[in-house]
Design a protein around this motif. Structure first.
Motif, PDB file in Angstrom:
ATOM      1  N   ILE A 114       6.406  32.475  89.935  1.00  0.00           N
ATOM      2  CA  ILE A 114       5.007  32.728  89.606  1.00  0.00           C
ATOM      3  C   ILE A 114       4.258  33.365  90.768  1.00  0.00           C
ATOM      4  CG2 ILE A 114       2.839  31.640  88.926  1.00  0.00           C
ATOM      5  CD1 ILE A 114       4.518  29.528  87.451  1.00  0.00           C
ATOM      6  N   ARG A 117       5.196  37.026  91.034  1.00  0.00           N
ATOM      7  CA  ARG A 117       4.631  37.887  89.983  1.00  0.00           C
ATOM      8  C   ARG A 117       3.193  38.263  90.326  1.00  0.00           C
ATOM      9  NH1 ARG A 117       8.692  39.677  86.463  1.00  0.00           N
ATOM     10  NH2 ARG A 117       7.038  40.409  85.122  1.00  0.00           N
ATOM     11  N   HIS A 118       2.458  37.348  90.975  1.00  0.00           N
ATOM     12  CA  HIS A 118       1.066  37.637  91.309  1.00  0.00           C
ATOM     13  C   HIS A 118       0.954  38.587  92.500  1.00  0.00           C
ATOM     14  CE1 HIS A 118      -1.300  35.099  88.562  1.00  0.00           C
ATOM     15  NE2 HIS A 118      -0.226  34.317  88.553  1.00  0.00           N
ATOM     16  N   ASP A 123       2.165  44.138  86.424  1.00  0.00           N
ATOM     17  CA  ASP A 123       3.088  43.260  85.707  1.00  0.00           C
ATOM     18  C   ASP A 123       2.925  43.551  84.219  1.00  0.00           C
ATOM     19  OD1 ASP A 123       4.308  41.147  84.295  1.00  0.00           O
ATOM     20  OD2 ASP A 123       4.009  39.761  85.953  1.00  0.00           O
ATOM     21  N   HIS A 126       1.647  40.602  82.168  1.00  0.00           N
ATOM     22  CA  HIS A 126       0.270  40.252  82.510  1.00  0.00           C
ATOM     23  C   HIS A 126      -0.697  41.280  81.947  1.00  0.00           C
ATOM     24  CE1 HIS A 126      -2.317  38.190  85.848  1.00  0.00           C
ATOM     25  NE2 HIS A 126      -2.869  38.149  84.659  1.00  0.00           N
ATOM     26  N   GLU A 127      -0.323  42.558  82.050  1.00  0.00           N
ATOM     27  CA  GLU A 127      -1.202  43.632  81.585  1.00  0.00           C
ATOM     28  C   GLU A 127      -1.382  43.618  80.073  1.00  0.00           C
ATOM     29  OE1 GLU A 127      -2.965  45.711  83.432  1.00  0.00           O
ATOM     30  OE2 GLU A 127      -2.200  44.831  85.285  1.00  0.00           O
ATOM     31  N   LEU A 129      -1.442  40.839  78.171  1.00  0.00           N
ATOM     32  CA  LEU A 129      -1.851  39.514  77.750  1.00  0.00           C
ATOM     33  C   LEU A 129      -2.958  39.623  76.697  1.00  0.00           C
ATOM     34  CD1 LEU A 129      -1.029  36.606  78.710  1.00  0.00           C
ATOM     35  CD2 LEU A 129      -3.161  36.614  80.032  1.00  0.00           C
ATOM     36  N   ARG A 134      -3.999  32.791  78.980  1.00  0.00           N
ATOM     37  CA  ARG A 134      -3.906  33.164  80.383  1.00  0.00           C
ATOM     38  C   ARG A 134      -2.443  33.352  80.761  1.00  0.00           C
ATOM     39  NH1 ARG A 134      -1.977  28.979  83.407  1.00  0.00           N
ATOM     40  NH2 ARG A 134      -2.161  26.861  82.592  1.00  0.00           N
ATOM     41  N   PHE A 135      -2.237  33.966  81.915  1.00  0.00           N
ATOM     42  CA  PHE A 135      -0.882  34.133  82.428  1.00  0.00           C
ATOM     43  C   PHE A 135      -0.512  32.892  83.238  1.00  0.00           C
ATOM     44  CE2 PHE A 135       2.479  36.264  84.990  1.00  0.00           C
ATOM     45  CZ  PHE A 135       3.229  36.748  83.926  1.00  0.00           C
ATOM     46  N   GLU A 137      -0.026  30.605  86.222  1.00  0.00           N
ATOM     47  CA  GLU A 137      -0.721  30.501  87.494  1.00  0.00           C
ATOM     48  C   GLU A 137       0.056  29.588  88.437  1.00  0.00           C
ATOM     49  OE1 GLU A 137      -3.290  32.271  88.195  1.00  0.00           O
ATOM     50  OE2 GLU A 137      -3.778  33.048  86.205  1.00  0.00           O
ATOM     51  N   VAL A 147       4.337  31.391  78.468  1.00  0.00           N
ATOM     52  CA  VAL A 147       3.664  32.529  77.840  1.00  0.00           C
ATOM     53  C   VAL A 147       4.710  33.210  76.968  1.00  0.00           C
ATOM     54  CG1 VAL A 147       2.571  34.774  78.235  1.00  0.00           C
ATOM     55  CG2 VAL A 147       2.069  32.857  79.767  1.00  0.00           C
ATOM     56  N   TYR A 177       1.371  37.440  74.710  1.00  0.00           N
ATOM     57  CA  TYR A 177       1.341  38.841  75.111  1.00  0.00           C
ATOM     58  C   TYR A 177       1.913  39.693  73.988  1.00  0.00           C
ATOM     59  CZ  TYR A 177       6.394  38.976  75.887  1.00  0.00           C
ATOM     60  OH  TYR A 177       7.754  38.951  75.697  1.00  0.00           O
TER      61      TYR A 177
END
Length: 232
Positions: A114, A117-118, A123, A126-127, A129, A134-135, A137, A147, A177
């Protein structure tokens, strides 16, 4: 000669019809095969156009789920010039969801680091979503939160906040997503160590690394650099 050939065809109509039918089936088969191959090629190309980075996986493995690499390679890859981030991933096949056996289409567990990825500038999950969720965290590390793609959620009538039993383990859905790709929309994302525990993969093994290059380095150049580093 032409008249003789035409008379021969007309004199045996059944044989002529069978010959024409055989040729038609063969031509239709070839057209169908080329159409399928073209469709797969367009699908793969459009999918990878959404992913600016690259995957480092075991040589000879057709896809990451069949790959196994040492997790310690992460620091080596990140130390190479031109690498912005190298994020480990663990893939595992989903065999059952909510008691239902999964055969086709396939579903995959994707274990992600995780924090790594941040660090990525882009990502794809994430893009894409969807609103209302939420993604993953940092607080999800070690937790059974996930997710998943909208297709899987719709198939099992799930939404954010619901639970999903995957391979006998109950996961809580925190986000959905939708990438619009048959290749990408098959995943259930969770913390990498949670997926390792679910799939009995030890902490020293990953399936692959997702590598994001710095902006002024060409992907081909970086791929050659990584391959040279691990040669032998």
């Amino acid at each position: 000669m032409f008249r003789f050939a035409l008379q021969n065809l007309l004199s045996r109509p059944l044989r002529t019809a069978l010959a024409v039918l055989g040729l038609a089936v063969a031509v239709a088969g070839m057209v169908g095969l080329f159409s399928i191959a073209g469709g797969i090629d367009r699908l793969v190309r459009s999918t990878f156009e959404q992913i600016p980075g690259m995957l480092v996986q075991q040589r000879g493995a057709p896809v990451p789920i069949f790959s196994a690499l040492p997790s310690g390679w992460q620091s080596e890859i990140e130390s190479l010039p031109g690498v912005h981030a190298a994020v480990p991933e663990v893939f595992s096949r989903v065999n059952r969801i909510d008691g239902k056996s999964i055969l086709s289409p396939p579903r995959l567990l994707l274990g992600v680091e995780i924090a790594g990825r941040h660090r990525l500038r882009y990502d794809v999950f994430h893009e894409h979503l969807l609103p209302g969720g939420r993604f993953l965290e940092p607080q999800d590390q070690g937790e059974r939160n996930c997710v998943l793609s909208r297709q899987i959620a719709e198939e099992f009538d799930k939404q954010v906040g619901d639970t999903l039993e995957v391979n006998g383990v109950t996961l809580t859905i925190v986000g959905l997503y939708h990438c619009g790709s048959l290749i990408l929309d098959v995943n259930i994302l969770a913390d990498i160590d949670v997926v390792r525990d679910m799939s009995r993969v030890d902490r020293e093994t990953v399936s692959c690394f997702y590598v994001e290059q710095v902006e002024d380095v060409a992907p081909v150049e970086l791929a050659e650099r990584i391959e040279r580093h691990f040669t032998g």
